[in-house]
Scaffold this active site. Sequence first.
Site, PDB file in Angstrom:
ATOM      1  N   HIS A   1       0.832  -1.210   0.000  1.00  0.00           N
ATOM      2  CA  HIS A   1       0.000   0.000   0.000  1.00  0.00           C
ATOM      3  C   HIS A   1       0.862   1.253   0.000  1.00  0.00           C
ATOM      4  CE1 HIS A   1      -3.775   2.196   1.117  1.00  0.00           C
ATOM      5  NE2 HIS A   1      -2.892   3.044   1.611  1.00  0.00           N
ATOM      6  N   GLU A   2       1.794   1.325   0.932  1.00  0.00           N
ATOM      7  CA  GLU A   2       2.606   2.539   1.058  1.00  0.00           C
ATOM      8  C   GLU A   2       3.546   2.729  -0.126  1.00  0.00           C
ATOM      9  OE1 GLU A   2       1.929   4.812   3.171  1.00  0.00           O
ATOM     10  OE2 GLU A   2       0.472   3.568   4.232  1.00  0.00           O
TER      11      GLU A   2
END
Length: 372
Positions: free
Chosen positions: A52-53
């Site tokens: 995600h990051e």
Amino acid sequence: SLLKKGLEERWIDVYETEGKRNGAYSTGAYDSHPYVLLNYQETTNDIFTVAHEMGHAIHTYKSNETQPYAKADYTIFLAEIASTVNEVFLLKHLYKNTEDKSLKRYLLTYYMDMIRATMFRQTQFAEFEQIAHAKAEAGEPLNKENLNAVYYQLNKDYYGEGVIHDEEIAYEWARIPHFYNAFYVYKYATGIISAISIVKRILTEGEPAVKDYFEFLSSGGCTDPVTILKGAGVDLTTKAPFEAAMEEFKATLEEFKITGASIASVTFGPTVTRYNVTIPRNISPRKVVALDQSIAISLHSKEGVNIYPNFEDGVVSIEFPNKESFNFGFDIVDEIADLYPEKLAMLHVSRDLTEHRFTFRDMMRLSNQCAN
């Protein structure tokens, strides 16, 4: 690849340290590479957090690399798309490359809950915001009683009779920090809807879709977000991406289900009755008492019941005496779980004088009944 570049150039601060902010986030400046700060533990959830990051980081990197300073920043409307695309790709990769049935079920559950929490729940939040702001504009007081009533009713509207609505849920709105930053939460919903369509297009169309996606990542804020998304093949001015997201949820739910055992045929003899029961799909029988090495059949009934597995045809034949009344149970149990074996399917046959009644239960349905 950019993921490899980020790892090798130490974009990521991986582990917990004293004084470090909790959670995970991506940040940076126009004239430097992005920085990803994690509090990584060796869990499946944290692997998804890394994906995600890094989606945020790669979006920022490509926009800064391509756009001038004044147009490099992308709007919040686009901010959660690349991060969610990464999560969906990771999930589909893990699902495709594992034979572990427990992991497959976990991944399907994770995906459905991601869609529920990010699309369904955030849409509910957005509707609450819309109602609250409309009340303020109409001059109505925004007190605890009014807001509680609105939020409680929305929970009932969205979740229906499938859940118990605790009275305390009416207060949940007060702990959602996003409500103090007006009309932010709907962007989570549009983000996952867009991400699902982008992933589907890349997996079906290949290189042209990949090229369009990288154009999206490189666009920053060069024009309005709806136009930027159209370049990636997602037109939020139409119903298509919204319907595609719901179809994705439906398909995932169908994949998660264990198709019910069913009565294939019944043979009535002078002294015994034989039922041919189809075995649920995604269970391939190999032994009399064990299916697929981890699935066990347990038989509980009165004396005189015989079981005849037909592995090639995926059918189990069950034979029991013709008596005035009879009860018979047939379970398929997943013994992968160490402490809590999971019952995948249960077939219950009861005979009472003139009729036979069958009840099948699995993880998704309470009962399907038929009488002969």
